[in-house]
Structures are given as C-alpha cells and as structure tokens.
Design an enzyme around this catalytic site. Sequence first.
Site, PDB file in Angstrom:
ATOM      1  CB  CYS A 343      -0.967  -0.018   1.183  1.00 23.40           C
ATOM      2  SG  CYS A 343      -0.164  -0.064   2.807  1.00 23.40           S
ATOM      3  CG  HIS A 392      -4.655  -0.186   3.781  1.00 23.74           C
ATOM      4  ND1 HIS A 392      -3.771  -0.771   2.905  1.00 23.74           N
ATOM      5  CD2 HIS A 392      -5.745   0.153   3.027  1.00 23.74           C
ATOM      6  CE1 HIS A 392      -4.303  -0.813   1.697  1.00 23.74           C
ATOM      7  NE2 HIS A 392      -5.516  -0.246   1.749  1.00 23.74           N
ATOM      8  CD  GLU A 404      -7.914  -0.930  -1.145  1.00 24.57           C
ATOM      9  OE1 GLU A 404      -7.528  -0.609  -0.015  1.00 24.57           O
ATOM     10  OE2 GLU A 404      -8.943  -1.623  -1.346  1.00 24.57           O
TER      11      GLU A 404
END
Length: 430
Positions: A343, A392, A404
């Site tokens: 990420c 994240h 993402e």
Amino acid sequence: MGAVSRWVISVLVTLTAVLGLTGTALAAPPLPNPGDDEISAGRRQADAKAARVGELTGQLTAAEARLQELTDDVALKMELANKARVDLEAAQREADQARRNADAAKVEADAAGRAVEDARAQLDEFAAASFQQGSLIGSVAAYFGASSPQDLLARAQLLEAVGESGLDALEDVERRRGEKANKDSAARAALDLANQKQAAADQAMRSADAARAAAVQAQQGQAAAAQSIQDDKTRVEAELARALSAVEGLEGQRVQYNQWLDDKRREEEEAARQAALAAAAPNPRSVVAPSGAGVEIAIARAMRQLGVRYSWGGGDHNGPTVGIRDGGVGDAHGDYHNVGFDCSGLMMYAFAGAGVYLPHFSGYQYNVGRKVPLVLAQRGDMLFWGPGGGTHVALYLGGGMMIEAPFSGSSVRIAPVRYGGIMPYATRVL
C-alpha cells in the site's frame, strides 16, 4: 509568423506535454461504460448466489450437528458393544466353572451311590452269614422271632452290639449319598442358570454389534451427506466470488469511465484556460504550472498500475519491485519473489511523479502533509487506517472511491472507501 504567435504555439506545445503526464489515454475511454441493466443483472446474480450460500450454510450447519450426534452415538454403541463382549466373556467363564462344578458333583454323587450299594451288599452278606450260623444276629429278621419282650430286647441289644458297625455304616453312606445328590442337583441348577446367562450375554453381544454397525453406517451416510453439502457450498461460494468480481469489475469499469470523462473535461478546461492566459500574457515567463496538475499526475500514475499484484514491501519511487519476507501471509503468497506494490509503495510511486517523495511506511506518510478532516477529503488526498495510520493507506479518487494495493493475494484496484477503522483525518501533500 510573428514572435507572439510563435510564443503562443510554444506555450501550447509545452502545455500539451505537461498535460500528457496525466495520461495520454484520454483521447479515448480506457474501457466502455457498462449499462445500468448489465450492472443490475450482475448484482442480482451475486445476490442469488449469496442467498444460495446462506441456504447451504444453514443446511451444512444442521448436517454437521446431526453428524456430531451420530458420531457421539457411534462412540456410545462402541462402548456398549465392548461392555457386551466383556459380559459375554464373564458369562462364559461362569458357565465353564459351573460345568466343572456340575461334573465334579456328578462324580461325587455317582461315587456316593456306589458306596451305598457296597455298604448294602456288605450288610446283606453279614445277615446271610448270621443266618447260616444259626443266628439271627446281624439281620433285621432277628426281631421277628422273639418269643417275649425280654427276648426282643435281648435280640436288639445283641444285634446292636454285633451289627452296629454295618447298620451305622449303611445309614452314614445313605446320608452322604443324599448330600451328594443334593449337591449334584444344585450344581446342575447352577449350570442351567449359567448357560442361560451365557445365552443372554451372547444375544446381547450380537444385538450390541448390530447396533454398533447400524450406528457406524448411519454416521458414514451422514458424513457423506455433509460432505456433499460442503462441496455444493464450496462450488457456489466460488460462483459467488466470480459474480462479485464481475460486479466489482463492472463498477470499477464505470468508475474508470467516469474518471476518464472528468479528466477529459478538466483537461479541456485547463487547456482552454491556459491558452487564454498565454494569449493575454505580455511576458512568456509569466505562465505558471497548471493548478491541480500534480494531483492528476499522482492519480494517473497510480491508475496505470491497476492489476499489478500486491507484494509486501514492494514498490518505490520508480515503480513496482520485488517484495520482501514478512514471516506470514506475504510469504505464503510468495510476495518475496514477485514484483509488485504494497500500500505505501504504491503511494511512493504515485506521488513521486508530482515531485513528492514519500517514505515507505504508511505511518510516516500519515504525518508528511497537512491533516484534513475526513469529511473534507478531496481527490488526491491519502486515506489511512489503523493506529497512527500504520495499518493501511489508499489514494482518494473522489466520489467515495479510492485506489489501493489492498493485501497479499490481491492486486492494485479501485474500491469504495471502507470506513471501518479509518483515521478521522486525510493527509494532503499536494
């Protein structure tokens, strides 16, 4: 051609090159726009599969509960069968012992009978010998020839004195024969009872074995039924996953199409505005970089990575890289030998195109730019999850959508913003 005209053309060429960084694919849509009917049909199919999964889950729960009941019943029947076998072995031992006792009692009774016969024969011989000697002594008949009570008493006394050993021996032998006969009768009765117990135990064992076999058969049948339901559930779950993926693909395709429309509109508006500024500006050096171009550059760079696999620790300012070992899920998916992004690696690459060089950790990225309340988040802001943003990070596209690199086993994708566990602030670096 005048100097001003040449300068305008130069500015437009430069502007075209700058805007080209946002993606030259804007001349045509990257994917066709799916229709509402197509998306609705996909959702209905996914809903039907989900309902079927729920139905099969209920059936499987009931089947597994019944299987557990039958498994417990098999365990009980096994114990009962073992008990019946132990009881039969005990009954067999008891019958064997009773048989030996009966045989021994019969031998003793037979011996006692023979002893009586031998004693009687000896007494008869005694009586015969007495008669031959002219005496009634030793014979019962001696009592019948008495001429007077005194003679009878004398004979009895004499008979008692002379024949006591024989008569007493006969009585003793008769008594012992009766005892042996009673013992033999009791032993035979005990043997009959032991044989009955053995027969009953044998029947109980056969019944227990039959019950155990029936329970095992029922358990195996239920296990097969439960496995069949599990197989159906697994198959339908796979169908559901495909249906959801198809719907997600269509919705993502629409998002990309709408994004393309927005980008195209902004490009056209920006080109027109810059052309107007260039035409009105007296000095070419007064032209400035387009407003918001950095955001679009970052988004375009991220969008061009759609479908690139997730690799934990992968990605840097220049693009996807080989992942590293995480000692867990990432290793199980082979992230450490596959090229991709995690990420924060995707954010590094996206913003490097706009001149912003982020560190490779979402917790650090959370603190790089300006904090913006989540409700005021704009296109190009970073969204974070977990304590300090360390779990994240994703890039906000606007309209409730984000791009993402989600997790091992997946790939870079567009998805609706997930608000569970999200940080209350977005980070704005452009």
